[in-house]
Design a protein around this motif. Structure first.
Motif, PDB file in Angstrom:
ATOM      1  N   GLY A   7     100.838  -9.222 -35.633  1.00 20.31           N
ATOM      2  CA  GLY A   7      99.886  -8.434 -35.782  1.00 20.31           C
ATOM      3  C   GLY A   7      99.856  -6.992 -35.548  1.00 20.31           C
ATOM      4  N   THR A   8      99.122  -6.366 -35.793  1.00 20.28           N
ATOM      5  CA  THR A   8      98.509  -5.174 -35.574  1.00 20.28           C
ATOM      6  C   THR A   8      97.301  -4.487 -36.182  1.00 20.28           C
ATOM      7  OG1 THR A   8      99.647  -2.251 -34.993  1.00 20.28           O
ATOM      8  CG2 THR A   8      99.865  -3.657 -36.753  1.00 20.28           C
ATOM      9  N   GLY A  29      98.676 -11.048 -27.289  1.00 25.01           N
ATOM     10  CA  GLY A  29      99.121 -11.858 -26.923  1.00 25.01           C
ATOM     11  C   GLY A  29      99.854 -12.305 -27.695  1.00 25.01           C
ATOM     12  N   GLN A  30     100.606 -11.712 -29.022  1.00 25.83           N
ATOM     13  CA  GLN A  30     100.307 -12.311 -29.663  1.00 25.83           C
ATOM     14  C   GLN A  30     102.268 -11.378 -30.211  1.00 25.83           C
ATOM     15  OE1 GLN A  30      99.763 -14.461 -32.312  1.00 25.83           O
ATOM     16  NE2 GLN A  30      98.140 -14.772 -31.409  1.00 25.83           N
ATOM     17  N   PRO A  31     103.401 -12.419 -29.661  1.00 27.14           N
ATOM     18  CA  PRO A  31     104.970 -12.309 -30.320  1.00 27.14           C
ATOM     19  C   PRO A  31     104.761 -10.738 -31.429  1.00 27.14           C
ATOM     20  CG  PRO A  31     104.637 -14.285 -30.941  1.00 27.14           C
ATOM     21  CD  PRO A  31     103.326 -14.248 -30.254  1.00 27.14           C
TER      22      PRO A  31
END
Length: 94
Positions: A62-63, A9-11
């Motif tokens: 992020g990861t 959900g995060q680019p």
């Protein structure tokens, strides 16, 4: 050995995870202790922030990352975020 997965959900999750994997691959041969793993993950964290700071579209990327390092007489496992390194039994089924 490490596996990274960008935050859903995060680019830019794929950018963050690729950066972490490349960074760990370059540092990997030097990692021989728990302290070295912490230092390597800190370098990865700074690398992800540097990329995010350079591109506003990646500001929230992020990861997660999980992995293991084999050293003489030991296996050092690590994880940051949701994934976890599971303990394997001798039959490798857990």
């Amino acid at each position: 050995m490490a596996v990274a997965d960008g935050l859903g959900g995060q680019p830019g999750g794929e950018v963050a995870s690729a950066r972490v994997v490349r960074q760990l691959a370059s540092i990997g041969p030097l990692v021989e202790s728990e302290e070295a793993i912490r230092d390597a993950l800190d370098v990865c964290n700074h690398a992800v922030y540097a990329v995010a700071d350079s591109d506003p579209e990646l500001a929230t990327m992020g990861t997660t990352v999980a992995g293991a390092v084999v050293v003489p007489e030991s296996l050092l496992a690590f994880n940051v975020g949701q994934p976890g390194v599971r303990r394997l039994g001798t039959d490798f089924t857990r």
